[in-house]
Motif scaffolding. Sequence first.
Motif, PDB file in Angstrom:
ATOM      1  N   TRP A 158     -30.178 -41.090  -8.487  1.00  0.00           N
ATOM      2  CA  TRP A 158     -30.407 -40.702 -10.068  1.00  0.00           C
ATOM      3  C   TRP A 158     -30.356 -39.577 -10.823  1.00  0.00           C
ATOM      4  CZ3 TRP A 158     -30.713 -45.332 -12.482  1.00  0.00           C
ATOM      5  CH2 TRP A 158     -29.978 -46.144 -11.382  1.00  0.00           C
ATOM      6  N   GLU A 159     -30.819 -38.403 -10.136  1.00  0.00           N
ATOM      7  CA  GLU A 159     -30.402 -37.216 -10.046  1.00  0.00           C
ATOM      8  C   GLU A 159     -29.218 -36.672 -10.744  1.00  0.00           C
ATOM      9  OE1 GLU A 159     -32.265 -33.911  -7.404  1.00  0.00           O
ATOM     10  OE2 GLU A 159     -34.176 -35.197  -6.911  1.00  0.00           O
ATOM     11  N   ARG A 188     -28.285 -38.606 -13.840  1.00  0.00           N
ATOM     12  CA  ARG A 188     -28.788 -38.447 -15.276  1.00  0.00           C
ATOM     13  C   ARG A 188     -27.912 -37.019 -15.482  1.00  0.00           C
ATOM     14  NH1 ARG A 188     -33.743 -39.317 -13.251  1.00  0.00           N
ATOM     15  NH2 ARG A 188     -34.901 -41.491 -13.847  1.00  0.00           N
ATOM     16  N   ARG A 207     -25.039 -37.667 -16.868  1.00  0.00           N
ATOM     17  CA  ARG A 207     -24.794 -38.658 -18.502  1.00  0.00           C
ATOM     18  C   ARG A 207     -24.042 -40.041 -17.801  1.00  0.00           C
ATOM     19  NH1 ARG A 207     -24.659 -34.220 -23.580  1.00  0.00           N
ATOM     20  NH2 ARG A 207     -26.288 -33.203 -22.596  1.00  0.00           N
ATOM     21  N   LEU A 261     -33.157 -43.596 -19.076  1.00  0.00           N
ATOM     22  CA  LEU A 261     -31.633 -43.588 -18.993  1.00  0.00           C
ATOM     23  C   LEU A 261     -30.766 -42.937 -20.568  1.00  0.00           C
ATOM     24  CD1 LEU A 261     -31.107 -45.798 -16.213  1.00  0.00           C
ATOM     25  CD2 LEU A 261     -31.260 -42.576 -15.782  1.00  0.00           C
TER      26      LEU A 261
END
Length: 913
Positions: free
Chosen positions: A207-208, A211, A214, A238
């Motif tokens: 998830w790092e 994100r 983008r 998100l």
Amino acid sequence: MSDHPPAGPPPFVRALSGYGERIAVITADGRIGYAELAARVEALAARLGPQRRLVLLAGANRVDELVAYLAALAGGHPLLLTPGDAGTATAELIRAYDPDVLIRRVDGKLVVTERHAGTRHDLHPELALLLSTSGSTGSPKLVRLSATNLQANAESIAAYLDIRDTDRAATTLPLHYCYGLSVVNSHLLRGAALVLTGRSVTDPEFWELFRSARGTSLAGVPYTFDLLDRVGFDRMRLPHLRHLTQAGGRLDPERVTRYAALGRRQGWRLFVMYGQTEATARMAYLPPELATRRPEAIGVPVPGGSFRLRPLPGHPAPDTGELVYTGPNVMLGYAEEPADLALGRTVTELHTGDVARRGADGLYEIVGRTAGFVKIFGLRVDPRRVEEQLRRAGVEAYCVGTDRELVVAATGGHRPEQVRRLAARAAGLPARTVRAHLLPELPRLANGKPDLAAVRALAPPAPADHTPTGTDLAPAGTDTAALCRLYADLLDRPEVHPDQSFVDLGGDSLSYVTASVRLAELLGDLPTDWPTRPIRELARPTAAPPGRRRTLETTVALRTLAIVAIVGSHIPVFTVKGGAHLLLAVAGFHFARFQLTAAPRRQRVRAALRATGRLVLPSVAWIAVAGALTGDYTLTNVLLLNSVLGPHDGATQWHFWFLEALVYLLLAATALIAVPAVDRLDRRHPFGLPLALAGLGLVTRYDLPGLAAYGPVPDALTVGWLFPLGWAAARAAGTRQRLLVTAVAAGTVPGLFGQPYREAFVVAGFALLAWVPRLPGTPLVNRVAGALAASSLLIYLTHWQVLPVVGPWSGWLALAVSLAVGVAATGAVRRATRRASWAWAGRAARRASRAWAGPASWAALRRSVRAADGQRTRDNPDLEPLRRRPRAPVQLVRLRRGEAHPDLATAGDPHER
């Protein structure tokens, strides 16, 4: 050697360089532009040479493997794509097809090995890609795809998903899987970027990366959605996500509806899709705007494709039949040996093997299968082929499949683990998805045919929506089996799978206490989200090395400190008040952690009611007995209504004010989440809702309506804001939210008692809840704290009867005896509850198994079980799973009644004493 002129690579591969410096690939190590990607592809294609050769690539979600895939296509070399982590399957295909070039990792580095100077194969000019047939990894039967197939499918997917050059798609699925490959092709077609990673969606690092890149697109099979629920996807921010896509097996309609609604609220769209490898990935999609109205449907054909329904015996309705697909993405045909690589098109339309129904609205829905294939990992497996492979290995067996595993019943002189490995190899599946049982004889029907229903009865009912996928094939650590046994013991579960989590298995706050202590002993420091992590992920680290720092979870420490403070202050041997008030906050914290999971609303409500019941029943029973023996309590005490109905002036009536307040708050919170609008509000604003409820509770905390003028006010109203504030502490993410919780506690607790030290004690507890997930500990401290915290309810209930007896002799002795009696009583209750539950389970299991398998098949299974018990159980421990099997179908009774499956029950027990 082939004399056929090549047909050329797919246009999307030729067009790579045309996107110039646009970002093509994003990894944790950096970014690669299209120009650089095209240059690397061109260099490797030149190395492969101008003559078409059969290339085998062991695929993985890495840049080098992506370059190799594109280079083979660019050079016109037919590519046989296999899993990078399935050495046995790859070896089988090398033996069967004798590829000219091998590209695979050796000691962590991608190596190109030229086995033949030219080619030994006659390769048809249209042949571009060879993939295993939707799950038959390692089988010589392959799907032959052309460059036209790849291009057509990429174009249709890009069209209905509206893929743009600004999109960035995460590779949540393997490169060798047709679904994962379609994500790559369709995004490269539009000049979009790939967020290239092999990490699971349960990894924070995934998830790092998503994100920071983008990310706009996520793809998943049904099991991926299980994992998304576990990691709290509905609470993630998100902002760039545009669409979430699903294929690889049927997603439960309720979950489709829930995710579609979530997408509408958060600004992204859910695409439910249907496909097969034979169609280069996709044949149908459900328009997002129809997902909530027709969640059971697969939708409409992809652009360029069409369906027809072939009539079938037993399905006379004109709108039902075998689903047959036609389109430019339909494969050339199958290959079962090297000679088949010279074949051209042998298939013009695809008979899917699925029975479908066309609704009046034009949407198609799958209603069954025409053959015995099953989907495991979202991939197709032929149980009959597995039986044939086992027979060649000297094992007589019958195989059936569920959505999550292959069940094998075997006979002969083999151990179950041997059969399991052989079957996994034959099916091309990880061994963890195969369940093997050794029987004295194979179950047969009266006509001598295999009794597959009896074999299927050997499997426990599958957790709802649980469809394992091949996206996480990493071997588990050495502690997996030990952790499974620990979970089974702590949670009274006869079946525990490494992909299940503590919450999946129905863990609550009491079992959580013991589990956290025992796990810390095995693994050292635990991640804060360990209750929602699969056992397999916890087991990957080896056991905690000697001398490693031990820690104790803060909620366990607070429960222990509070119950000791409560009892000690009641004797009194010291005065540390405020423990009960702090425990209301801890109760709210656990309510959010164990009741407010990602499960559907009805399951949340049932879990909360079960938790409240586990608090009320022992309390009512003990107060009734104690009241009958001592005369200290009235009927309102027994019914936990004293704070409402009185009497309010007795010497002992106030003893259970805390329990009453907690029950009222739990029931109020349960009633709130039972309201669909509030349930949606919680999922959308997981921190804002409890904070607002805490603000509402301050109205009665400060008695703004003036209720005190009319008589005693129930404690649930005067201290009730502490519960939602603890709930908010559990949901606080980031420094600002934690600061806000701490500030609200620091601003509202002072003045509650008029005793600064008491108020400071409660505020300090809030600060620990919000900021410090773990405290230093030692094995002995952790064990003692775990026992006291887990026994806190019965310590609170029984200490009132211990104090008058032991207190006159010694205050400190009274404290020790109170704690000991509560711990002993808790152990006795657990043992009695366990015996009662298993006695009921055994009776229900026998009834359920008969109803499920049918009289004939149950009789065959019963004969097998009796034979096993009588002949070999005592001296053959491998038969132990068979002896226990009748327990599992009790879960089917609950399913048939429409109740939640226990493996999805998020039952928590948030009461804190």
